[in-house]
Design a protein around this motif. Structure first.
Motif, short mmCIF file in Angstrom:
data_model
loop_
_atom_site.label_atom_id
_atom_site.label_comp_id
_atom_site.label_asym_id
_atom_site.label_seq_id
_atom_site.Cartn_x
_atom_site.Cartn_y
_atom_site.Cartn_z
N UNK A 75 0.83 -1.20 0.00
CA UNK A 75 0.00 0.00 0.00
C UNK A 75 0.88 1.27 0.00
N UNK A 76 0.53 2.20 -0.87
CA UNK A 76 1.26 3.47 -0.91
C UNK A 76 2.48 3.44 -1.81
N UNK A 77 2.85 2.25 -2.27
CA UNK A 77 4.03 2.13 -3.14
C UNK A 77 3.63 2.15 -4.62
N UNK A 78 4.54 2.64 -5.43
CA UNK A 78 4.34 2.60 -6.88
C UNK A 78 5.32 1.60 -7.49
N UNK A 79 4.85 0.89 -8.49
CA UNK A 79 5.71 -0.04 -9.22
C UNK A 79 5.60 0.27 -10.71
N UNK A 80 6.75 0.57 -11.29
CA UNK A 80 6.80 1.01 -12.70
C UNK A 80 6.85 -0.20 -13.62
N UNK A 81 5.99 -0.22 -14.63
CA UNK A 81 6.02 -1.30 -15.61
C UNK A 81 5.43 -0.80 -16.94
N UNK A 82 5.29 -1.72 -17.89
CA UNK A 82 4.71 -1.33 -19.18
C UNK A 82 3.29 -1.89 -19.30
N UNK A 83 2.46 -1.25 -20.14
CA UNK A 83 1.10 -1.73 -20.29
C UNK A 83 0.94 -2.75 -21.43
N UNK A 84 2.01 -2.96 -22.20
CA UNK A 84 1.89 -3.88 -23.35
C UNK A 84 2.49 -5.22 -22.93
N UNK A 85 1.70 -5.98 -22.18
CA UNK A 85 2.16 -7.23 -21.58
C UNK A 85 0.95 -8.04 -21.18
N UNK A 86 1.20 -9.27 -20.76
CA UNK A 86 0.12 -10.09 -20.22
C UNK A 86 -0.36 -9.48 -18.91
N UNK A 325 -9.43 3.35 -12.54
CA UNK A 325 -9.20 4.16 -11.33
C UNK A 325 -7.83 4.84 -11.34
N UNK A 326 -6.93 4.35 -12.20
CA UNK A 326 -5.59 4.95 -12.25
C UNK A 326 -5.57 6.25 -13.07
N UNK A 327 -6.61 6.45 -13.88
CA UNK A 327 -6.76 7.73 -14.58
C UNK A 327 -6.02 7.86 -15.90
N UNK A 328 -5.55 6.77 -16.46
CA UNK A 328 -4.91 6.86 -17.79
C UNK A 328 -5.99 7.03 -18.85
N UNK A 329 -5.61 7.68 -19.95
CA UNK A 329 -6.56 7.84 -21.05
C UNK A 329 -5.87 7.43 -22.35
N UNK A 330 -6.65 7.37 -23.42
CA UNK A 330 -6.05 7.09 -24.73
C UNK A 330 -4.99 8.14 -25.01
N UNK A 331 -3.86 7.71 -25.47
CA UNK A 331 -2.77 8.65 -25.74
C UNK A 331 -1.75 8.68 -24.61
N UNK A 332 -2.06 8.05 -23.46
CA UNK A 332 -1.10 8.04 -22.35
C UNK A 332 0.16 7.26 -22.71
N UNK A 333 -0.01 6.17 -23.44
CA UNK A 333 1.13 5.32 -23.85
C UNK A 333 0.96 5.01 -25.33
N UNK A 334 1.26 6.00 -26.20
CA UNK A 334 0.88 5.87 -27.61
C UNK A 334 1.50 4.69 -28.34
N UNK A 335 2.76 4.35 -28.02
CA UNK A 335 3.37 3.21 -28.74
C UNK A 335 2.70 1.90 -28.36
N UNK A 336 2.33 1.77 -27.11
CA UNK A 336 1.63 0.55 -26.67
C UNK A 336 0.27 0.45 -27.37
N UNK A 337 -0.40 1.59 -27.50
CA UNK A 337 -1.72 1.59 -28.12
C UNK A 337 -1.61 1.28 -29.61
N UNK A 338 -0.59 1.83 -30.26
CA UNK A 338 -0.38 1.55 -31.68
C UNK A 338 -0.07 0.06 -31.88
N UNK A 339 0.79 -0.45 -31.03
CA UNK A 339 1.16 -1.87 -31.15
C UNK A 339 -0.08 -2.75 -31.00
N UNK A 340 -0.93 -2.42 -30.04
CA UNK A 340 -2.11 -3.24 -29.79
C UNK A 340 -3.01 -3.33 -31.03
#
Ligand SMILES: Cc1ncc(COP(=O)(O)O)c(C=O)c1O
Length: 370
Positions: A75-86, A325-340
């Motif tokens: 709780x309270x910690x952030x963990x950095x990762x990518x959205x283009x994954x399982x 709930x994290x508040x990301x929107x389209x365009x937040x990670x454009x390369x991941x969205x393009x890849x998808x």
């Protein structure tokens, strides 16, 4: 001629005697949970990964969960990762109570951008989970340099036995991260006959605590230092995996040969981009993933011809409803969205025949009118 995306029966046929003998031994012993066969596999995977320790667990998902827990992510910690994954990569971050922070990927390799990870670091960052996607390692050493002092969990679920040349030396998937995690899901290059996973590390303290955490948090039965999980690897899976492990390098080499065959054959096709492997990497090609124009139409065309294909992954994790709930929107990670919207994975398994490879090649070429 039908070409399935994956044909596990074809692989089983080549190793039936070894695997069935290993399984029979376990059945006769009636010893099913952890035990000497799991310890043997742990030694073998540690040796393959150039790590001092390996700890088996119930799945690749649990390997991530346990790794996050042993690094006290909560709780309270952030963990950095990518959205283009399982999904498991971020699902486990959520499930330990931490907040996934999504950063974009490199358009060529689909792996994390170290500079984006560095830019996302805050005082609450507790760890980073780079994913080795589709069989090639993320630039782990660059991620570590970009995030000095931050623990790194390398999600190597798809990449056991892959390697990367770092300062002129081959480093294995899982070797230099704080913890590397593997999945033995049946479709992986080293797949069990059921679920299984493993964590590797050079750190004795982490390995000792991971062993406790997979057994309800107790070093001694019925005495609990902390609350852990029930996440054990069973002996049947360990026996199967040890029988398969000597074949892994050959299977992965065959996948590379198949990948080279496709990439040659598609090189002149407009609208098709073949996989890009970082020159420092040797991929194990858990997937052979094209970026294509008119992807969905190509997939339907292949399906009509009996050719299996898959979209890994159609919706990046930052846009999944459960993470709204994290508040990301389209365009937040454009390369991941393009890849998808563009990726399509083709059959690449080692038992593919030349005729099957040609069927796939001819079909993709026919779709693009060549
Ligand atoms: C990148 C990645 N992470 C984690 C996992 C989870 O592994 P498992 O299915 O063994 O729980 C997978 C498996 O598909 C994966 O591909």
């Amino acid at each position: 001629m039908p070409v399935p995306l994956l044909d596990l029966r074809a692989q089983h046929a080549t190793i039936r005697d070894e695997v069935v003998a290993a399984m029979t031994e376990v059945v006769e012993s009636q010893s099913f949970i952890l035990g000497p066969l799991v310890e043997k596999l742990e030694r073998e995977v540690a040796a393959l990964s150039h790590t001092a320790y390996a700890v088996g667990c119930a799945s690749g998902t649990d390997a991530l969960l346990l790794a996050l827990r042993v690094l006290d992510c909560g709780k309270g910690d952030e963990v950095i990762t990518t959205p283009f994954t399982f999904f498991a990569t971020a699902g486990t971050i959520h499930n330990v109570g931490a907040t996934p922070v999504f950063v974009d990927i490199d358009a060529d390799t689909f792996n994390i951008l170290p500079e984006a990870a560095a830019a996302a670091r805050t005082s609450r960052s507790k760890a980073c989970v780079p994913v080795d996607l589709f069989g090639q390692m993320a630039p782990i050493e660059r991620v570590m340099t970009a995030l000095p002092g931050l623990p790194i969990i390398e999600d190597a679920a798809q990449t056991i036995g892959a390697r990367r040349s770092i300062d002129g030396e081959w480093r294995m998937a899982g070797e230099i991260a704080t913890i590397g995690t593997f999945s033995f899901f049946p479709s992986k290059n080293l797949g069990g006959y059921g679920d299984g996973g493993m964590m590797v590390t050079q750190d004795e303290g982490l390995a000792t605590r991971l062993k406790r955490l997979r057994m309800h948090g107790g070093a001694k039965q019925y005495f609990h230092d902390e609350v852990g999980f029930n996440s054990r690897l069973d002996s049947l899976q360990a026996a199967v995996l040890s029988a398969k492990l000597p074949h892994l390098a050959g299977w992965s080499a065959k996948r590379r040969t198949n990948a080279a065959y496709y990439s040659d054959a598609f090189a002149d096709l407009d609208g098709v981009r073949v996989p890009v492997i970082d020159p420092a990497n040797e991929s194990i090609f858990n997937q052979y993933t094209l970026r294509v124009e008119r992807r969905d139409d190509l997939q339907s065309f292949l399906e009509e011809r009996g050719i299996g294909s898959a979209v890994y992954y159609p919706l990046p994790l930052h846009l999944q409803p459960c993470f709204a709930y994290l508040g990301y929107t389209k365009g937040s990670c454009p390369e991941s969205e393009r890849a998808a919207g563009e990726v399509l994975s083709l059959p690449i398994y080692p038992e593919l025949t030349k005729a099957q490879l040609d069927e796939v090649v001819d079909s993709v070429r026919a779709f693009y009118g060549r």
